[in-house]
Structure formats: C-alpha cells, structure tokens
Motif scaffolding. Structure first.
Motif, PDB file in Angstrom:
ATOM      1  N   THR A  24      -5.684  -2.168   7.395  1.00 43.72           N
ATOM      2  CA  THR A  24      -5.922  -0.867   6.764  1.00 43.72           C
ATOM      3  C   THR A  24      -5.271   0.285   7.528  1.00 43.72           C
ATOM      4  N   ASN A  25      -4.946   0.073   8.812  1.00 39.22           N
ATOM      5  CA  ASN A  25      -4.314   1.139   9.601  1.00 39.22           C
ATOM      6  C   ASN A  25      -2.789   1.084   9.581  1.00 39.22           C
ATOM      7  N   THR A  26      -2.244   0.021   9.038  1.00 39.25           N
ATOM      8  CA  THR A  26      -0.791  -0.141   9.014  1.00 39.25           C
ATOM      9  C   THR A  26      -0.176   0.809   7.991  1.00 39.25           C
ATOM     10  N   LYS A  27       0.877   1.495   8.382  1.00 38.50           N
ATOM     11  CA  LYS A  27       1.515   2.456   7.484  1.00 38.50           C
ATOM     12  C   LYS A  27       2.796   1.928   6.842  1.00 38.50           C
ATOM     13  N   HIS A  28       3.322   0.824   7.389  1.00 36.00           N
ATOM     14  CA  HIS A  28       4.610   0.327   6.886  1.00 36.00           C
ATOM     15  C   HIS A  28       4.514  -1.164   6.598  1.00 36.00           C
ATOM     16  N   PHE A  29       4.678  -1.556   5.339  1.00 36.12           N
ATOM     17  CA  PHE A  29       4.877  -2.939   4.938  1.00 36.12           C
ATOM     18  C   PHE A  29       6.333  -3.060   4.474  1.00 36.12           C
ATOM     19  N   HIS A  30       7.197  -3.649   5.288  1.00 36.16           N
ATOM     20  CA  HIS A  30       8.603  -3.834   4.931  1.00 36.16           C
ATOM     21  C   HIS A  30       8.871  -5.337   4.834  1.00 36.16           C
ATOM     22  N   PHE A  31       8.825  -5.871   3.615  1.00 35.56           N
ATOM     23  CA  PHE A  31       8.969  -7.314   3.409  1.00 35.56           C
ATOM     24  C   PHE A  31      10.133  -7.652   2.480  1.00 35.56           C
ATOM     25  N   GLY A  32      11.025  -6.709   2.227  1.00 33.23           N
ATOM     26  CA  GLY A  32      12.103  -6.924   1.269  1.00 33.23           C
ATOM     27  C   GLY A  32      13.138  -7.942   1.728  1.00 33.23           C
ATOM     28  N   VAL A  33      13.951  -8.405   0.781  1.00 31.48           N
ATOM     29  CA  VAL A  33      15.065  -9.327   1.026  1.00 31.48           C
ATOM     30  C   VAL A  33      14.575 -10.598   1.725  1.00 31.48           C
ATOM     31  N   ASN A  34      13.648 -11.269   1.084  1.00 29.27           N
ATOM     32  CA  ASN A  34      13.180 -12.583   1.493  1.00 29.27           C
ATOM     33  C   ASN A  34      13.144 -13.474   0.255  1.00 29.27           C
ATOM     34  N   GLN A  35      12.382 -14.538   0.320  1.00 27.11           N
ATOM     35  CA  GLN A  35      12.201 -15.424  -0.825  1.00 27.11           C
ATOM     36  C   GLN A  35      10.721 -15.571  -1.147  1.00 27.11           C
ATOM     37  N   LEU A  36       9.983 -14.488  -0.912  1.00 30.42           N
ATOM     38  CA  LEU A  36       8.551 -14.492  -1.181  1.00 30.42           C
ATOM     39  C   LEU A  36       8.317 -14.618  -2.676  1.00 30.42           C
ATOM     40  N   SER A  37       7.220 -15.263  -3.046  1.00 28.38           N
ATOM     41  CA  SER A  37       6.990 -15.547  -4.457  1.00 28.38           C
ATOM     42  C   SER A  37       5.505 -15.502  -4.776  1.00 28.38           C
TER      43      SER A  37
END
Length: 956
Positions: free
Chosen positions: A190-203
C-alpha cells in the motif's frame, strides 16, 4: 617441524597488516569473493582494505561496507553468493553492466539492512529469488531490463517499505500475485508508489483485489504484456494515480470501468491496442489529463463525445479507429496546450472548422479516413501538418497539400540535437572524442534515456530538452561531479511507446571522466536521484561502458603513518605471494592450453587430403564415411542427384541405407572453402544440436576427397524464397516465423553453446527451410569459438559484404554483436526482398533515408516486397519489426540488442501479427518448381552488380 624464523616473521607481518586495516575482515572477504566471480573489476581493487584504500565504488561507514556503486564498469561474470557477507550493506547498484548475469543468488535475501537493490540493464537470468521478500528495509527495487523469467514471487508483497518497484523489460510470466489466504501479494504494497511491470510476458486477468483506496500508487505501468479479461472497477479507487499504461496487451476486453473519471489526478492515460468494448469512456472531470490514447479498441459507435473539449490540460489526443462520428467542435483546436490530434479511421463528418484562433502549439491534425466534406477558410490558414486523405473532400481529384498522405512535409534529420556553442571554427577532435556543447573535445559518458509516459507529443520543441539538460547538469554539479555540459540527441517514440533519446555527459576541464565520477553519475541516474521536469514523466536509463582514465592508487596519509617498516615488508611479502600465484596460474594455463592443443591436434591430425577414413577420429556423433559409401548413396555423384553448387563445390542428394535423405557437399579443386573452414564446420556442427541449426550427419576424408554430409533440407534457402527461385511463397506471418526460428538458432549459438559461437556469415542464403518451413542456420565454415575470452576476439575479418558489421570490419574485434548486425540486415532483406548491397545501393541506408515514423508502416511502402501487400492491417507489427532491425544495425555493437533480446521481441511481434511462434508450415504455398538446393551458398557472380570480386571478404 621447526618453522623458519623468516616464515614466522612473515606470518606476523601479514597478520599485523590485517589488524591495521580499516575494513571489517568479513566485508573484505565478501568483496574479495565477489571480485573473484568477475572477469573485470575496478582498477584499484587490490589489497585487503577496501575502506582504508578507498576502493572505487565502495562507500563505508566506519569499518563496514554500506554501499557498492559500480554502474557502467564493464563488469562481466556473475554475482557471487559471497554478497551475504556484507551484512551492513544498504545500497547495491551494479547497473549497466551488460555482461554481468547468471542467476541472482538467493543469499541476497540475508542482507537485512539493504535499502536499494538496483540491477538495471544487466543480463541476469532465471527466476527472481523469493528470498528478496525477506528484505524488510528495501525501499528501491529495480530489476528492469534483464532476462528474468518465471513468475513474480508473492513474497515480494512483504516489502512493506517499498517505494519504487520496477520489473519491466524482462521475460516474466504468470499473473499479478495477490493475497490468497496463505501467501502475501502485491495488494499488500500500500505504500509503494511505482508499479513498473511493462514489456514482459505477464498474463491472466488483473485481479480486482490488487487495487484499494489505501494505496499510494502514482504510476501503474503494465503495458506490453499478455493480460486478458476485464479491467477491474477497483482501479477507480486509486485516487492519487498520475500515470496509467494498459496499452499493447491486445487481449484486455470488456468495458472500461464507469468510475474511471474518479482518477482526477491522472495525467497520462494509455489504453490503446486492446479489445476493450462497451461505451467510449467519458473522461469528464479528469482535468489533469494531458495525454490520452485509446486507439484500436472495439468500443461502441459514438457520436461527438462531449468531453473532447472539456480537458484543459490536454496536449495529445489519440483516438484512432474507434468509429466515432459527428462534427468536430472548433473548440477542440483551441485548447491552450493541444499539440497533436490523431483521429484517423473514424466517422467524423461535415465541415472541418479549425478556426483562426487555434492553439499556437498545435503541430499535427491527422483526420485521415473520415467523412469530412469541406474545410472553412479559417482552417485553410493552418500551416502545420494537416492530413485529410481518405475523406470525401479529397476524393474529387483535389491537389491540396492536406490531401496527400504525408500532409505537410516533415523536417529532415533528428527532431532535436543539442546545439554547439562555438565562437569560431570548432576544434578537430580525435576519433575517440566528441565535440561537447561548449565546443571542447572530450570523451562523454553515453547512454539512452527512456521516458515511459511523457505528457507531450511535440518532439521538436527544443525548450523541453533544454530544461532537461540544465536540470541534469545542475544535479551533477550539486554532487561535485566535474560535468561540463549535457547533450541530448534524436528523441523519438520507440516500439514500446517510450520516448527514447541519446544522452551524453561531458567532463569538465579534462578529456576523460575518472572511475569515481562514473560511479556517481551512474548511481544518480539508476537510483532516480535525478528527477526530470514533470512533463517527461517516469524514466529509466541504460548506460554504456565507459573507457576510464587510469587512476593512480593513492595510500591515505593515515595508513602511511602506521608502522612503515611493517607495511613495507608486508607489501613485499604480498608481492612475493602474488608472483608465486601468477606463476602457478601461468603454468596451469600453459598446461591446460598444451592439453587442448594436443587434443585438437589429435582430433584433426589425420584431417588432410591424403588420410584414410580409418585414421580419422570420431567427433561427437559425426559419422565418418568412406568415399565408396558416398559414391553409392549418390548414384556415383550423378547429375540426376546434383541439387546445387557454390564456392565449395557441388551438392548431391543421397539416401542412406537406413532410408534417411542427406545432402552431400563435395569439395572441388580450387574451392573457395579451404581445409581450415572444412575442419571448422566439422568441429562446430558436431558440438551443437538445436532444431534451428542444420545437423551434420558426417564427413569424408578419403581418396583425396573432402565431403560434408548434412541432413537433407528440402525447401531451399530463405534467399531463394524471397527471390522466387525456390517456388516457396511466404506471407507476412510465415516470414515472421521463419526469421524467429533463425533468431533462435543464432541465440543458441551465442548464449547456450559452450563455448559461445559467432557464426560470422549470417545471411539469407545460409538460412534453410525444412519441409515444414522451419528455419535452420547453416554454413559454419567461417564461424569462430569465443572460447575463454567470451567478450571479443581479434581476428581476420571474414564475412559477406552487405551483411558485414562495420565495427568489426574497422577494428577486427569480433563479438556476438557482429552476428546481430548481420541479422539486422537480414531482417530488412526479409521485408524488402532486396539484396543488401546492389549497384551501390545499401538497404540499411535506404531504409534510414525513406523511413518516417509519423506514417503508416513508417512510410516504407515503396521499399517493401510487393508480395507482402502494403496495408497496415495485413502487416501487423511491422513498425516494431523495423525498430528492431534498426537497433540491430546500430553503428556501435554496444547499442545493439543481444540475440536473446531479439528473439523475445520477435515473439512479441509475431503475436501482434496474429501468428504463433512454432511452425511456419501453415498457409505456405508452392509454385511448380525444380528447387535449387540450400547448401550451395552464394557464388561470386551473385554480387558482381556491386562491383565485388567475391561474396566473401577476406582482407589481408
């Protein structure tokens, strides 16, 4: 046994030197172990006192190591498990060391004091250790731009202090983990300000419980993945969110949550290239929005959405191919900050009234393929880029400039380059130096900036970049780093929708930065200490290895005053020990080299034209044939079995007694392929086994003959398919799968073969197509083992003109990136069906000259193979493909991707084109033909149009 007094004295002196050291012995041992796992290390990492001797990149608090900062140091090897010894470590930054990789040791989870773990732009592989979730003090976790695979560990949900969380640009799979009653998940951050998960193969679907009103998230980037299903309505609870990127997942579906306009602080909003449906989202009240892109979705038809003119901060509105109708309101063109309107492929109709009070910042209006019938006088005064082709107003033979597909002409050259402040004639710099903005010659620290969500689209506005340059210089000077000036060049939007630009940092009052300077500069950029102007949004940086100035090793005064005699004797003893160790290593290596030489000599002792088959040793499964056997299976080398020829000789089809079809390549007198190449091909092909590499069945050295026996590949070469000689026709999807297969074969040679292999002659005639049109890389006569050097080998330049890496040609330094360059040329050949070099025309230069990123298919219609068809709908992913090709043919090898990265990008492009990534056999077509055989290679005459005597270059 009684010890010698001198040995006792030496032991005492060594122990005394350790006691006098300023560094905790556990930390010294840990750093020594880490350095031993690297093939290179900073220049002054010697001795046993990292803190007292001020090792480069090492920061201590009292006698404990608390920070390691070694970005762009050219480190290679792996990260040793000895890292666990540094129990007080708070900062670990090893970014921008491309050759640093392997698995991340699980022991890193024991560093309980670690606050920043930064490994940007390395080559780490395998799964992210679950033990990282034990780092309860971790604030900054940046593992982006590596090769991590597997799932995001749920244990990372335990990092309650985490502020920055970046896993982008890897090969991660699976979904976003959330709390399941047993394991923690990302919903706990809840304290995290940045979720950068782009350019992967997440599904999978985006779980609704991952978002809550308690979260402080301001950046949510999950673009360029494989997510499917609906966007959860809980997204509307993120009331402090500023940047949202869901673009390029291609399978997100269903309506956009109706509470989306609760995100009143959202500035950048990307939903393009998905399958979203339902009503076009109403963005009323989202007054902070500056950049909106919802193009290429399946929303319900809409007429004149009222919110179009209600976004006061809007700079860029991209609503392409959305079936929106009605007449465009004049007020849209008068929004104070508006720069770009991309509205092509809709049903906007009636009269286009831009008015006379349109925004002075408005640079481009793209209304191609709508239903506009007229334009007012006020609109005709608009002098920037206006595109109305495909509208009724342009379907009556109009010659207006706006009826041309390009609109007004684009400026030539890069959109921005930092100006040089030269009062008179600029100085002439050495080849290793560049001219700085302040007009001095120096060696800059270089790299690439990637801005993931800029709030502007006018890339020609120099004021933006001037802000960037001034702010960055001020930050460096604030940390007492001797920076003279900053340069920015060639900003453009890349295939991942990031604003990319080249960065140069020039030293002040010297030609070269020192190692400590680069350590600080790299950390400021990797640790996000430097904050760009808000209009640029979130960023990351990939730095290049720097050619450091040599630094004298200086012993501190405090150390110099401590028992000079003891230190001197100890140093002498240490030198003696070092000399002994060097002798042991040298002797060991010589012995090892001798053994290898003897093995090689034995392996090929009888590989000469006069040897008999019985005297030739077996090589890793390669069968030894007699001349009589091959004569029999080819029907006495009959013309009926002649299936091709090349510089080596003729190729014959044969059938073994087992029924297996083979191709027999028979050398002839005066062959362009000599004994060395013959032996090279045997050695290399007998050690590699991959479905995308041609298999060697055996060889013959009997009765003065040299013959190689391969598996039979029935469908010729890729070159023959592209030129129509083989009769095999490949559409766009099939070409993608063929080139993907070739890429996998080359990646195998570079990354999985042991030792790594550089092919040195990647070209379309060396890519074969089997019965299912699977690609197989062939012809290893020029290949080179990297051996123990792995990084680079100095060697005589060999290869084929047109495909040859210019950096290798100039320096004779061979690396895997030389193959990457050739592969980039091959990528361009596949879409153009043109020879890389013909009559002075070079395909790389032609693509660069013709390309216009603002147009469909980058404006390359005239260069594309007509058999492909030149419509965007039939060539899905072509722009990304061209971007990859041009990255592969970058002038500097360091700027090119690895073949593993190329494979990953081609897999993504293949999915974008609607294809699969395994077999290319479906939908292939054959014309009646008598195919030439793939093993023949290019004859010298094939390049005569370029004025070259031979297809291969072997300068003396």
């Amino acid at each position: 046994m009684e010890l010698s007094p001198w040995l006792i004295l030496f032991s005492v002196l060594v122990q005394a030197s350790v006691i006098l050291a300023d560094t905790n012995t556990q930390d010294t041992s840990g750093l020594t172990g880490i350095a031993a796992s690297w093939n290179t290390k900073p220049s002054n990492w010697v001795g046993n006192d990292p803190c007292g001797d001020k090792w480069v990149g090492i920061i201590c608090t009292q006698d404990r190591v608390t920070s390691i900062r070694l970005s762009s140091f050219g480190l290679s090897g792996s990260l040793s498990g000895d890292i666990q010894s540094l129990s007080e470590l708070q900062y670990l930054d090893l970014s921008y060391n491309k050759e640093l990789g392997g698995s991340l040791p699980s022991s890193i989870g024991s560093l309980s004091n670690l606050q920043n773990l930064i490994l940007v732009g390395c080559s780490f592989t395998g799964e992210i250790p679950t033990e990282i979730g034990q780092l309860s003090n971790l604030i900054f976790l940046s593992l982006n731009s590596n090769r991590f695979t597997g799932r995001i560990p749920p244990s990372l949900g335990g990092l309650s202090k985490l502020y920055w969380f970046d896993l982008a640009d890897n090969k991660l799979t699976g979904g976003l983990p959330v709390y399941d009653g047993i394991n923690l998940g990302l919903d706990n951050l809840t304290n995290t300000k940045h979720f950068h998960f782009g350019v992967n193969q997440l599904s999978g679907t985006i779980p609704s419980q991952i978002f809550s009103s308690h979260m402080k998230l301001i950046h949510l980037l999950i673009d360029n993945n494989n997510f499917s299903g609906r966007i959860p309505s809980t997204l509307g609870l993120l009331n402090v969110l500023e940047v949202l990127r869901f673009d390029n997942n291609y399978q997100l579906s269903g309506p956009v949550p109706s509470n989306i306009n609760n995100l009143t602080k959202l500035a950048e909003f990307h939903l393009e290239n998905n399958q979203l449906s339902g009503p076009l989202p109403d963005l009323t009240g989202m007054n902070s929005l500056s950049f909106v892109d919802m193009s290429n979705n399946s929303f319900n038809a809409s007429d004149d959405p009222s919110w179009l003119t209600a976004l006061p901060s809007l700079t860029s509105l991209y609503l392409e191919n959305l079936d929106i109708g009605g007449q465009l309101p004049q007020a849209l063109f008068s929004l104070p900050a508006i720069q770009t309107l991309r509205l092509r492929g809709n049903r906007f109709n009636g009269t286009l009234n831009i008015g006379s009070d349109f925004s002075t910042q408005l640079q481009k209006i793209d209304l191609q393929d709508n239903q506009i019938t007229a334009i007012t006088v006020g609109g005709s005064q608009y002098s920037k880029k206006l595109i109305l082709s495909g509208n009724p107003i342009c379907n009556q033979g109009s010659t207006e400039q706006y009826c041309k597909t390009t609109g007004q002409s684009n400026p030539t050259g890069p959109s921005y380059i930092t100006s040089k402040n030269c009062a008179g004639l600029p100085p002439t710099c050495l080849s290793s130096q560049l001219l700085s903005p302040s007009c001095t010659c120096a060696v800059p620290y270089k790299g690439t900036l990637f801005f993931r969500a800029p709030s502007f689209s006018d890339l020609t506005n120099g004021s933006y970049y001037i802000q960037l340059e001034k702010g960055m210089k001020a930050k460096f000077l604030g940390y007492s780093i001797p920076v003279d000036s900053i340069s920015v060049e060639n900003p453009y939007v890349d295939s991942n929708n990031n604003l990319q630009m080249n960065l140069g940092v020039f030293p002040s009052n010297k030609i070269l930065f020192g190692e400590r300077d680069i350590s600080e500069i790299g950390f400021i950029l990797s640790n996000q200490t430097y904050k760009p102007p808000p209009i640029f949004g979130p960023y990351y940086f990939i730095g290049q290895q720097y050619p450091f100035a040599s630094e004298a090793l200086v012993i501190s005064k405090s150390k110099a005053n401590k028992l000079p005699l003891i230190v001197g004797v100890a140093a002498g003893g240490a030198v003696l020990v070092a000399i002994l160790l060097i002798l042991v290593v040298v002797i060991g290596r010589r012995k090892k080299k001798t053994n290898r030489t003897e093995e090689r000599s034995q392996s090929f002792a009888s590989l000469d034209m006069k040897s008999t088959s019985t005297s030739v040793p077996q090589l890793r499964g390669a069968r030894i044939f007699t001349f009589a056997e091959l004569k029999k299976i080819t029907n006495n080398f009959s013309e009926a079995n002649d299936i091709g020829n090349g510089g080596f000789g003729k190729v014959y089809r044969g059938t073994l007694p087992t029924g297996q079809l083979v191709a027999v390549k028979r050398s002839q007198e005066g062959s362009l392929q000599g004994n060395l190449e013959f032996r090279t091909e045997i050695e290399l092909l007998s050690r590699v086994h991959h479905k995308n590499v041609v298999s060697l069945v055996g060889f013959c050295l009997d009765q003065g003959e040299q013959m190689l026996v391969y598996e039979y590949i029935p469908n010729g070469t890729l070159k023959e398919s592209l030129t129509g000689k083989s009769g095999v026709r490949l559409d766009w999807k099939r070409r993608l799968r063929v080139i993907l297969g070739a890429a996998k074969g080359i990646a195998y040679l570079h990354e999985l073969a042991e030792p790594p292999i550089v092919h040195r002659d990647i070209k379309s005639s060396n890519v074969l197509l089997d019965e299912r049109l699977n690609a197989k890389v062939a012809d290893f006569g020029l290949s080179k083992l990297l051996g123990e050097e792995r990084g680079q080998v100095t060697t005589q330049v060999k290869g084929t003109m047109g495909y040859l890496d210019p950096e290798y040609y100039m320096t004779q330094q061979l690396t895997e990136k030389s193959d990457v360059y050739s592969f980039g040329v091959l990528l361009l050949e596949v879409i153009t069906a043109k020879k890389p070099l013909e009559r002075g025309r070079y395909i790389v230069r032609e693509v660069h000259a013709a390309m216009d990123r603002s147009k469909d298919l980058y404006g390359l219609h005239e260069l594309l193979d007509p058999l492909l068809g030149a419509s965007p709908s039939s060539l899905g992913g072509l722009e990304h493909y061209v971007d990859l090709a041009l990255r592969c043919v970058e002038e500097a090898g360091a700027d090119r991707p690895s073949m593993g990265e190329a494979v990953s990008e081609l897999e993504r492009i293949t999915r974008m084109a609607g294809g699969v990534t395994e077999s290319a056999s479906e939908s292939m077509s054959y014309a009646s033909r008598t195919p030439r055989h793939p093993y023949g290679g290019d004859s010298a005459s094939e390049y005569s149009g370029a004025g070259l005597p031979s297809s291969r270059v072997e300068p003396k």
